[in-house]
Scaffold this active site. Sequence first.
Site, PDB file in Angstrom:
ATOM      1  N   ASP A   1       0.856  -1.199   0.000  1.00  0.00           N
ATOM      2  CA  ASP A   1       0.000   0.000   0.000  1.00  0.00           C
ATOM      3  C   ASP A   1       0.893   1.251   0.000  1.00  0.00           C
ATOM      4  OD1 ASP A   1      -2.410   1.439   0.203  1.00  0.00           O
ATOM      5  OD2 ASP A   1      -2.320   1.459   2.400  1.00  0.00           O
TER       6      ASP A   1
ATOM      7  N   GLY B   1      -9.292   5.338   1.702  1.00  0.00           N
ATOM      8  CA  GLY B   1     -10.052   6.096   2.693  1.00  0.00           C
ATOM      9  C   GLY B   1     -11.455   5.553   2.886  1.00  0.00           C
TER      10      GLY B   1
HETATM   11  P1  13P Z   1      -8.871   4.745   6.025  1.00  0.00           P
HETATM   12  O1  13P Z   1      -8.004   5.748   6.707  1.00  0.00           O
HETATM   13  O2  13P Z   1     -10.215   5.305   5.671  1.00  0.00           O
HETATM   14  O3  13P Z   1      -8.983   3.475   6.755  1.00  0.00           O
HETATM   15  O4  13P Z   1      -8.170   4.400   4.623  1.00  0.00           O
HETATM   16  C1  13P Z   1      -7.027   3.602   4.587  1.00  0.00           C
HETATM   17  C2  13P Z   1      -6.383   3.587   3.249  1.00  0.00           C
HETATM   18  O5  13P Z   1      -6.900   4.087   2.276  1.00  0.00           O
HETATM   19  C3  13P Z   1      -5.078   2.925   3.151  1.00  0.00           C
HETATM   20  O6  13P Z   1      -4.505   3.060   1.906  1.00  0.00           O
END
Ligand code: 13P
Length: 316
Positions: A81, A212
């Site tokens: 990620d 997100g």
């Molecule tokens: P959140 O902060 O909404 O959990 O999103 C996490 C995310 O998009 C990690 O790449």
Amino acid sequence: MIVSTAKLFKVAYGRFAIGAYNINNLEQATGLFRGTVMSKAPFIIQISKGARKYTDKRFLEAIIRAAEQIFPEAVFAVHLDHGDEESCNDCIKSGFYSSVMIDASHEPLEKNVEITKRIALRAHERGVSVEAELGQLGGVEEDIVGSVRLTDPDQAKEFVQKSGCDCLAVAIGTSHGAYKFSAEPGKKMGLHFDVIEQIHKRLPGFPLVMHGSSSVPKEEIVRINAAGGKMKDTSGVPEEHFQPAAKLGVCKVNVDTDGRLVWTRVHREFFRDQPDKFDLRDPGKIYIEEYAKMIAHKNEVFGSAGKLDEVRAKVS
Ligand code: 13P
């Protein structure tokens, strides 16, 4: 069983979204596998650049390898990620990752295309798929602080054609962290379906990714604050928005914050109620169970629950 991210998307496309969950430690990984097996859902386990540096990336990779043996029924992909070129190249070379995200969304369009293309060429030689990002989410993600710039649908088509990425993270109203739709008068709460529809029209059949995606349940905030926390009033992505988004090509939904909230609530309540305790395994056990419940619930919301047997048959 670790599988290709691209194959998971093929089964999910237009039908349901796959939860992509960030992990940082053993308790999270255990809860994640328990929750996905419990709800019979395929999933993506993701490690961020920050998580790789938290202690040592090899710990997390070893935990995932062990979990694959401990939970033989689980079907999942392993994803980097928010990588940069260095971490993407490292993951591609390792042979362990199903996919990597190259996040060059802060760069001007041409530079974003150039960097993504470079990574896609290397990744594809090794059968790894590539997520890129266009537009900018707001909020805070580890060391990344973003201001919002929604994805331009025309640019999205051009970007995908030029960069060779396999899926695209789009800015459609969400932001990273706990404070997504914090009460500003006139501010839109939830997803910009008009933008998703426009992107979907220009890129039919192409998998989209939603970062997100935490829902930031009110109850978690209330319980955290009742146990000594000082979180501001806030809200996240409404749960009823996920499946309509999946019908428009959103295949992967990233969740990190909601898991952190469960961790904070469990530990605050535990030590408030039992101030004499000091064994880390006591709240740890509760966290694993609570996180597993959260994961199972999310998989229901995303529509991936109950799809495990079908996915296993189609991807293996
Ligand atoms: P959140 O902060 O909404 O959990 O999103 C996490 C995310 O998009 C990690 O790449």
